[in-house]
Motif scaffolding. Structure first.
Motif, short mmCIF file in Angstrom:
data_model
loop_
_atom_site.label_atom_id
_atom_site.label_comp_id
_atom_site.label_asym_id
_atom_site.label_seq_id
_atom_site.Cartn_x
_atom_site.Cartn_y
_atom_site.Cartn_z
N ILE A 17 0.83 -1.21 0.00
CA ILE A 17 0.00 0.00 0.00
C ILE A 17 0.86 1.25 0.00
O ILE A 17 0.64 2.18 -0.78
CB ILE A 17 -0.97 -0.01 1.20
N LEU A 129 -6.39 -5.86 -8.67
CA LEU A 129 -5.37 -4.82 -8.57
C LEU A 129 -5.71 -3.63 -9.47
O LEU A 129 -5.45 -2.48 -9.11
CB LEU A 129 -3.99 -5.38 -8.93
N THR A 131 -8.71 -2.57 -10.13
CA THR A 131 -9.70 -1.80 -9.37
C THR A 131 -9.05 -0.94 -8.32
O THR A 131 -9.40 0.24 -8.15
CB THR A 131 -10.71 -2.77 -8.71
N TYR A 132 -8.07 -1.50 -7.62
CA TYR A 132 -7.35 -0.77 -6.57
C TYR A 132 -6.60 0.42 -7.15
O TYR A 132 -6.72 1.55 -6.64
CB TYR A 132 -6.38 -1.73 -5.88
#
Length: 228
Positions: A17, A129, A131-132
């Protein structure tokens, strides 16, 4: 033992993150020098066919024609949505259930997230990923920045990346000088840029080009509002 595993996984997620947010924040201000797709395509090619043409230019040096052509062809709700066009996704899902020809429902934001940060092969992991990263760029970047990165990174020919390289490759001019028809021809190859040609264009690409030009005329001169 399990505590160590969960602690390790927790640290792994935290570092992912931190690094991903940091990279997205960095690309808000600096050009994207290369993408995973560019590297993968280069090493997939044989020595005789290795091509990697890419030159980053600022939005001011990219014709409004190709900016508008990309939006009219790929994502007409680009300025309205928050990264995901639910209606387009639902239509693509219904279409794909009926036939063998796969239709995508990805927005320009999703395509940018995939092209800049991820790999091309379809999988649930990549989609998650995507979408993230779509959420991150929609949160951190402006709409204009998303479009700028998209137009500098998208594959627009076999080994040709970005509007500037595509303009020189297909029409021997800079991206700033592309007219409506040239812009539409370049954008028309995006469904399969390694097989289609913008110039000379096949009958299929000419039909797509004409449709895109009509859409551009319908929408008129596009007003890029960076407010979300």
């Amino acid at each position: 033992m399990m505590k160590r595993v969960f602690r390790f996984l927790g640290k792994l997620v935290l570092w992912f993150i931190v690094l991903s947010v940091g990279l997205v924040a960095l690309y808000k201000f600096v050009p994207v020098p290369a993408t995973p797709l560019m590297v993968i395509r280069y090493f997939e090619s044989t020595n005789e066919t290795k091509t990697w043409k890419h030159k980053w230019v600022s939005m001011e040096k990219i014709s409004k024609n190709i900016q508008l052509a990309a939006i009219c062809s790929e994502d007409q709700k680009f300025m309205e949505h928050n990264g995901f066009d639910i209606e387009a996704i639902e239509k693509a899902y219904e279409h794909n259930k009926r036939g063998n020809h796969i239709r995508g429902g990805s927005t320009i934001s999703q395509q940018t997230a995939k092209n800049v940060f991820l790999w091309p092969q379809r999988s649930w992991l990549r989609k998650g990923l995507e979408t993230y990263f779509t959420f991150l760029i929609e949160t951190i970047w402006s709409k204009e920045r998303i479009l700028e990165v998209y137009l500098n990174s998208i594959e627009m020919g076999n080994g040709i990346y970005g509007a500037e390289a595509a303009a020189h490759y297909w029409f021997k001019k800079s991206a700033a000088n592309l007219n409506a028809n040239e812009s539409a021809a370049i954008v028309a190859v995006l469904p399969n840029p390694r097989n289609y040609k913008a110039n000379p264009a096949s009958a299929y690409i000419q039909r797509r080009q004409q449709w895109i030009v009509k859409q551009m005329r319908y929408y008129g001169e596009f007003n890029f509002n960076t407010e979300k």
